[in-house]
Design an enzyme around this catalytic site. Sequence first.
Site, mmCIF file in Angstrom:
data_model
loop_
_atom_site.group_PDB
_atom_site.id
_atom_site.type_symbol
_atom_site.label_atom_id
_atom_site.label_comp_id
_atom_site.label_asym_id
_atom_site.label_seq_id
_atom_site.Cartn_x
_atom_site.Cartn_y
_atom_site.Cartn_z
ATOM 1 C CG HIS A 183 20.755 10.006 -23.874
ATOM 2 N ND1 HIS A 183 21.796 9.900 -24.769
ATOM 3 C CD2 HIS A 183 20.034 11.084 -24.276
ATOM 4 C CE1 HIS A 183 21.704 10.863 -25.672
ATOM 5 N NE2 HIS A 183 20.649 11.599 -25.393
ATOM 6 C CG ASP A 201 6.802 24.626 7.801
ATOM 7 O OD1 ASP A 201 5.820 23.976 7.402
ATOM 8 O OD2 ASP A 201 6.845 25.870 7.818
ATOM 9 C CD GLU A 213 27.909 14.912 -25.499
ATOM 10 O OE1 GLU A 213 27.751 15.363 -26.660
ATOM 11 O OE2 GLU A 213 27.798 13.698 -25.239
ATOM 12 N NE ARG A 229 24.787 6.996 -31.360
ATOM 13 C CZ ARG A 229 25.204 6.696 -30.135
ATOM 14 N NH1 ARG A 229 24.689 7.310 -29.098
ATOM 15 N NH2 ARG A 229 26.138 5.787 -29.940
ATOM 16 C CD GLU A 242 24.650 7.845 -21.828
ATOM 17 O OE1 GLU A 242 24.130 8.557 -22.716
ATOM 18 O OE2 GLU A 242 25.271 6.804 -22.081
ATOM 19 C CD GLU A 293 27.442 11.751 -21.923
ATOM 20 O OE1 GLU A 293 27.530 10.504 -21.902
ATOM 21 O OE2 GLU A 293 26.929 12.381 -22.872
ATOM 22 N NE ARG A 348 19.238 9.032 -28.877
ATOM 23 C CZ ARG A 348 20.531 9.318 -28.762
ATOM 24 N NH1 ARG A 348 21.310 8.534 -28.025
ATOM 25 N NH2 ARG A 348 21.050 10.383 -29.363
ATOM 26 C CD GLU A 368 24.439 15.204 -23.327
ATOM 27 O OE1 GLU A 368 24.934 14.375 -24.120
ATOM 28 O OE2 GLU A 368 23.533 15.996 -23.651
ATOM 29 C CD GLU A 397 21.103 5.931 -25.479
ATOM 30 O OE1 GLU A 397 21.789 6.919 -25.179
ATOM 31 O OE2 GLU A 397 21.280 5.266 -26.523
#
Length: 442
Positions: A243, A52, A187, A314, A130, A194, A333, A132, A331
């Site tokens: 990420h 359903d 982390e 970063r 990745e 992670e 992020r 976390e 990557e």
Amino acid sequence: MSYSKEDILRIAKEENVRFIRLQFTDLLGTIKNVEIPLSQLEKALDNKMMFDGSSIEGYVRIEESDMYLYPDLDTWVIFPWVTQNRVARLICDIYMPNGEPFAGDPRGILKKVLKEAEEMGYSSMNVGPEPEFFLFKTDEKGNPTEELNDQGGYFDLAPTDLGENCRREIVLTLEEMGFEIEASHHEVAPGQHEIDFKYADAIKAADQIQTFKLVVKTIARQHGLHATFMPKPLFGMNGSGMHCHQSLFQGDTNVFYDESDTLGLSQTARYYMAGVLKHARAMAAITNPTVNSYKRLVPGYEAPSYVAWSASNRSPMIRIPASRGLSTRIEVRNPDPAANPYLALAVMLRAGLDGIKRQLTLPAPIDRNIYVMTEEELVEEGIASLPADLKEALGELLRSEVIASALGDHALAYFYELKEIEWDMYRTQVHQWERDQYLSLY
């Protein structure tokens, strides 16, 4: 691993599997399942199992509720943590009674965008996620508390990292289920962890994210802990991201790599990145889909809040990892683990493909810490911010034809409605901060 119908029936009998979970995902990214006994497995493998759909968030109205589960045989796996009356799992695509794929199925939406990539000559999108998570202690009733399981930090180990045993068992369980684990560690924030697993094609990667969440929560509970993928559970600490490393392939060739380029990036990779940056604000409602998501996207906690890229720091939204050759990738992020992985990958891919189609110009990289730049410097460099809250993100989503079309009319309408309700509930709620700030003052 690839399975046939006969393989699955044989393995189920040999391994004493008694129940099978036919698993799928709703628009909000929540795992759903219909559990059937072994006697119904052959029927399910013949795509004859109905459910359903009107009871599932973002699916259909009650007058058109009959839907069918089509199992993907390659997702067959037996849960290692159930030793008696064993339980297996098959991830399913959702189909309508007329045999058409259901327009609101997140897995189907990702497949549709991957088909578009294939028509452009790209055989696969490889993704290395990745996700976390935090581990909190539970009370005597098994409910989560606000007490973290440890006070460890980045790469800490026992006795500071009290989640180490739990994390190891999660890794062993994932490996039993076919994951190739590359690393696991504590982390930055206390109680935050992670576990990285090997990249895969986009559909498998999204399937693995959903399986990963299920395993993490299950094993954590066995250790008396509550695992949460909430993006920002604690004020003043880093939040949890997801990420997404990604690249496009033509057969065995990574089309993001160009050995003659100073950064090893092909023009295709640059067009793709330009598309992701162009549509970043519109994608945010999908990649960062909760009210809480925007508590993470603030300067000072390593989460990107600015639309930019770099190969050497970063702080921007997109980073270029150092690996080259087949491992060349970007990557992204800003996504967080509350995102529906199928929808998040679909909109990122659609944005990148738009960049390739239109040959969008990639802005210059930002190779300094954006967090310490002034407003004037940000304007001078042409660096935009990601949306400040869910309401702003939803507005950007509606204004983007490219990202809206990746979702399709059905999914867009239902997703927007659900998120508008979420925002309104948050907006009209009186929060503890307000009472602390104003109750005595006024």
